[in-house]
Design a protein around this motif. Structure first.
Motif, short mmCIF file in Angstrom:
data_model
loop_
_atom_site.label_atom_id
_atom_site.label_comp_id
_atom_site.label_asym_id
_atom_site.label_seq_id
_atom_site.Cartn_x
_atom_site.Cartn_y
_atom_site.Cartn_z
N THR A 108 0.84 -1.20 0.00
CA THR A 108 0.00 0.00 0.00
C THR A 108 0.88 1.26 0.00
N VAL A 109 0.26 2.37 -0.32
CA VAL A 109 0.96 3.64 -0.25
C VAL A 109 1.41 3.90 1.19
N LEU A 110 0.57 3.52 2.15
CA LEU A 110 0.94 3.68 3.55
C LEU A 110 2.22 2.88 3.87
N ASP A 111 2.29 1.64 3.37
CA ASP A 111 3.51 0.83 3.56
C ASP A 111 4.73 1.57 3.01
N LEU A 112 4.57 2.11 1.81
CA LEU A 112 5.68 2.79 1.15
C LEU A 112 6.11 4.04 1.91
N ALA A 119 1.44 13.01 1.32
CA ALA A 119 1.50 14.14 0.38
C ALA A 119 2.82 14.15 -0.38
N THR A 120 3.88 13.81 0.32
CA THR A 120 5.19 13.74 -0.35
C THR A 120 5.19 12.63 -1.39
N PHE A 121 4.62 11.48 -1.04
CA PHE A 121 4.53 10.38 -2.01
C PHE A 121 3.81 10.87 -3.27
N TYR A 122 2.64 11.51 -3.07
CA TYR A 122 1.85 11.94 -4.22
C TYR A 122 2.46 13.14 -4.97
N ALA A 123 3.42 13.79 -4.37
CA ALA A 123 4.15 14.83 -5.09
C ALA A 123 5.12 14.21 -6.11
N HIS A 124 5.47 12.94 -5.90
CA HIS A 124 6.41 12.24 -6.77
C HIS A 124 5.74 11.24 -7.71
N PHE A 125 4.67 10.59 -7.24
CA PHE A 125 4.02 9.53 -8.01
C PHE A 125 2.50 9.64 -7.86
N GLN A 126 1.78 9.25 -8.92
CA GLN A 126 0.32 9.28 -8.87
C GLN A 126 -0.22 8.18 -7.96
N ASP A 127 0.40 7.02 -8.03
CA ASP A 127 -0.01 5.87 -7.23
C ASP A 127 1.12 4.85 -7.26
N LYS A 128 0.91 3.67 -6.67
CA LYS A 128 1.99 2.69 -6.62
C LYS A 128 2.29 2.11 -8.00
N VAL A 129 1.31 2.10 -8.89
CA VAL A 129 1.56 1.63 -10.26
C VAL A 129 2.49 2.61 -10.98
N ASP A 130 2.32 3.89 -10.74
CA ASP A 130 3.21 4.90 -11.31
C ASP A 130 4.63 4.72 -10.77
N LEU A 131 4.74 4.38 -9.51
CA LEU A 131 6.05 4.13 -8.90
C LEU A 131 6.72 2.93 -9.55
N ILE A 132 6.02 1.81 -9.66
CA ILE A 132 6.62 0.61 -10.27
C ILE A 132 6.95 0.88 -11.73
N ASP A 133 6.13 1.66 -12.39
CA ASP A 133 6.38 2.04 -13.77
C ASP A 133 7.72 2.77 -13.89
N ALA A 134 7.99 3.67 -12.97
CA ALA A 134 9.26 4.41 -12.97
C ALA A 134 10.43 3.48 -12.70
N VAL A 135 10.27 2.56 -11.75
CA VAL A 135 11.34 1.61 -11.42
C VAL A 135 11.66 0.75 -12.63
N ILE A 136 10.64 0.23 -13.26
CA ILE A 136 10.83 -0.68 -14.39
C ILE A 136 11.39 0.06 -15.60
N SER A 137 10.89 1.25 -15.89
CA SER A 137 11.40 2.02 -17.03
C SER A 137 12.87 2.36 -16.86
N ASP A 138 13.23 2.85 -15.67
CA ASP A 138 14.63 3.18 -15.41
C ASP A 138 15.51 1.96 -15.53
N SER A 139 15.03 0.83 -15.04
CA SER A 139 15.81 -0.40 -15.08
C SER A 139 16.00 -0.87 -16.51
N ALA A 140 14.96 -0.82 -17.34
CA ALA A 140 15.06 -1.26 -18.74
C ALA A 140 16.09 -0.43 -19.48
N THR A 141 15.99 0.87 -19.34
CA THR A 141 16.92 1.76 -20.03
C THR A 141 18.35 1.55 -19.55
#
Length: 195
Positions: free
Chosen positions: A47-51, A60-82
């Motif tokens: 959950t976002v609370l876990d994160l 609020a800080t979390f949501y300043a960086h990511f829309q949701d946890k799917v957006d976060l994993i999307d960033a992790v995976i994209s950065d990793s692929a590149t």
């Protein structure tokens, strides 16, 4: 020039650097928190609370960086692929057998890396892995084929080649083939460039 204006300008630049650094550190702490949690529990159960608790930030800080946890994993995976593609190809983009082999090895590295970091969530995030790596492969292939094929030929071949390269690495990453990664890379490159 007015000395006060010079000082204000310097302070403003320093403040922007500190803000950027803080933004980068916070983003990294959220990503690190996700990676830790993904090795402990399934993606759906994070959950976002876990994160936010793990990263020691507020919602609020979390949501300043990511829309949701799917957006976060999307960033992790994209950065990793590149980063896997850049590391394997050393940013040399030339359509030849060695280049294709390095792309397959990058996909293998990608799966191995994320499988190691996200043990419990690996299978549930597999569709996102595919999407992000295919996008990255297509960018690399488009660059490498720019002087070889016309645009309409690239529109045909790039997605096909990317799918072949990805699928080979995916089969290796999910232990569905008996080849080691080097053998797999050689065989896959020969499918695309047989001579």
């Amino acid at each position: 020039m007015n000395p006060i204006a010079v000082i204000v300008g310097k302070v403003s630049k320093m403040s922007a650097k500190v803000g950027n650094l803080r933004h980068t550190r916070t983003r990294k702490s959220l990503i690190d928190a996700f990676i830790e949690l993904a090795s402990e529990k399934d993606f759906e159960k994070i959950t976002v609370l876990d994160l936010t608790e793990r990263a020691s930030v507020n919602r609020a800080t979390f949501y300043a960086h990511f829309q949701d946890k799917v957006d976060l994993i999307d960033a992790v995976i994209s950065d990793s692929a590149t980063s896997m593609l850049e590391k394997r190809t050393e940013e040399r983009v030339q359509f030849n057998v060695q280049f294709l082999q390095q792309l397959v090895l990058a996909v293998c590295d990608y799966h191995q890396h994320l499988k190691g970091q996200c043990k419990r969530s690996y299978m549930s995030i597999a569709p996102l892995l595919k999407e992000k790596m295919l996008e990255a492969l297509q960018l690399y292939l488009t660059k490498s084929l720019a002087d070889i094929y016309t645009e309409s030929e690239r529109q045909l071949y790039v997605p096909i080649y990317a799918a072949i390269l990805y699928e080979a690495g995916h089969l290796w990453g999910t232990e569905q083939v008996a080849y080691n990664s080097r053998e797999l890379a050689e065989r896959t490159a020969k499918l695309i460039l047989p001579y």
